[in-house]
Design an enzyme around this catalytic site. Structure first.
Site, PDB file in Angstrom:
ATOM      1  CG  ASP A  99      -2.496  -8.121  -6.606  1.00  0.00           C
ATOM      2  OD1 ASP A  99      -2.428  -7.001  -6.060  1.00  0.00           O
ATOM      3  OD2 ASP A  99      -1.785  -9.083  -6.251  1.00  0.00           O
ATOM      4  CG  ASP A 129      -5.977  -7.811   1.021  1.00  0.00           C
ATOM      5  OD1 ASP A 129      -5.212  -6.876   0.745  1.00  0.00           O
ATOM      6  OD2 ASP A 129      -5.582  -8.986   1.168  1.00  0.00           O
ATOM      7  CD  GLU A 163       0.112  -6.716  -1.080  1.00  0.00           C
ATOM      8  OE1 GLU A 163       0.655  -6.719   0.060  1.00  0.00           O
ATOM      9  OE2 GLU A 163      -0.862  -7.462  -1.367  1.00  0.00           O
TER      10      GLU A 163
END
Length: 450
Positions: A99, A129, A163
């Site tokens: 995610d 990320d 997350e």
């Protein structure tokens, strides 16, 4: 390229180890970025199911048997296990999340879900990320499976949902509902570590995450007296809340030097050839360039006001006002943080947790750390791995509940001018293509040495 090289055998190219996974890691990263997995924290996003299926397909292509676990419609994670040469040894977990935080395309130079290549980088939300690490992991695993190179011990792969909103529908769900997936796992590597900071032409530090701050995401509420906006009101909830939030936002939290930060400062002192005073960090942080924000946030507890809400009409004084705050505390300082918080806010402000999680800290030692050092040094002769604390949090918090010792190690060699810290949740997030290939080589070596 030789046939052996195409089939995934190790060879040497330009004086460095060559891993066939280097040839597909950029495309894997681009594919993952193009799958919109924006996480708004309320199930309103597209979810991670498509990314979970993509990962599962890439793993199944090379003979693994991945499983997809859906904790809520669309919120899916993928897990697979690779058999090692010695199954009696404790297993290693390599985890990443699929995610990403939302992105406004109008703010970006290149569309955040295009995976475009420009200026030597892959651009897009998740580039650092952390779809870069997802891609590097997939590339290494696919190469090793094709060439029949078993890892020394079992490896569990976990590509996780949620997350960015605390992991409730990803890592936390798997740990609570399917702990058997991680049977025998004692150590793990994940995000936000192993990236480079160039000190000079003779030294590059690679920051390995061995600690992370704890979390208190909280809602602040003040109840007051509702009334007409034209009337005098000495019990205005908005006024009381704003004064409290202002005090909190301007508060100078005291410096607290933890074990990990002390180790990092010692390593940095040695690298820079100068003594660093943690009580006078302005000069120190000035020498750290793009990572100054990341390191500076690990010296203190923090509480950042992030949202405000009150009222429904301009001439009505509301009876209640709310704010949300992102609170982070250092390992060992949670009680001090909460006591300071209540003192700053005052008795009128009601505080409740929206999401909380513990701080983590482990020692920078052991065979796994040695494997990181060796792998980095082999690919970058001027590399030195050093421990550091992450100011945020990761899925490691969930895996720690299973007794798994967790590190942040997603190796990237970065150009000195890149504002790496600014890439996280920032506009124009991007990762160097050569950094991805470097990460593949380092991860491959790391697996062999671990």
């Amino acid at each position: 390229m030789s046939a052996a090289g195409r089939n995934g055998q190790q060879s040497v190219r330009h004086g460095q180890k060559y891993v066939a996974g280097e040839d597909e890691v950029v495309d894997l990263c681009r594919d993952l970025i193009r799958i919109d997995t924006s996480n708004y924290g309320d199930h309103s996003g597209p979810g991670e199911r498509k990314a979970a299926e993509y990962v599962a397909e890439k793993l199944a292509e090379v003979g693994l048997e991945p499983q997809i676990f859906e904790s809520h419609p669309g919120r899916a994670s993928t897990v697979a296990r690779i058999e090692g040469e010695d199954p009696s040894r404790p297993a290693l977990l390599i985890h990443g999340h699929t995610d990403v935080v939302p992105a406004n395309a109008q703010d970006w130079t290149h569309h955040p879900f295009s995976g475009e290549i420009a200026d030597g980088c892959v651009w897009g939300r998740g580039a650092v990320d952390m779809k870069d690490m997802d891609a590097m992991t997939l590339a290494v695993v696919r190469d090793r499976m094709r060439s029949g190179r078993k890892p020394p011990r079992d490896i569990v792969l976990a590509f996780l949902a949620d997350e960015e909103a605390g992991g409730t529908y990803g890592a936390r769900h798997l740990v609570d509902k399917h702990p058997g997936l991680f049977e025998g796992v004692t150590e793990a590597i994940g995000e936000v570590g192993g990236f480079s900071f160039t000190v000079n032409e003779n030294l590059r530090l690679y920051l390995v995450e061995t600690a992370q701050k704890g979390m208190h995401w909280m809602r602040l509420t003040v109840d007051g007296t509702a009334g007409h906006g034209s009337m005098t009101n000495k019990d205005n909830a908005i006024t009381e809340l704003c004064e409290a939030v202002g005090r909190l936002g301007r508060h100078e939290w005291p410096v607290r030097v933890t074990k990990t930060v002390r180790s990092f400062l010692d390593e940095l002192s040695d690298a820079l050839g100068t003594e660093l005073d943690p009580e006078d960090m302005d000069a120190t942080l000035a020498k750290l360039g793009g990572i100054a924000k990341m390191v500076g946030a690990t010296l203190r507890n923090s509480a950042a006001p992030t949202m405000l809400g009150a009222g429904y009409k301009v001439n009505v004084i509301p009876g209640q006002a709310t704010a949300h705050v992102d609170g982070r505390f250092l390992p060992g300082y949670e009680e001090e943080f909460l006591a300071d918080l209540d003192r700053i806010l005052g008795p009128r402000v009601k505080r409740e947790d929206v999401h909380g999680d513990k701080a983590l800290e482990t020692d920078f030692d052991g065979k796994l750390v040695d494997a990181m050092q060796l792998a980095l040094k082999a690919e970058d002769p001027i590399a030195r791995a050093v421990p550091y604390m992450l100011s945020g949090g990761t899925d490691a918090k969930s895996f720690d509940d299973l007794g798994i010792r967790c590190f942040g190690f997603a190796p990237l060699q970065l150009p000195p001018e890149l504002d790496f810290a600014g890439m996280f949740h920032g506009v124009d997030e991007r990762v160097p293509t050569e950094g991805l290939k470097f990460g593949v080589r380092v991860l491959d070596r790391f697996i062999d040495a671990s």
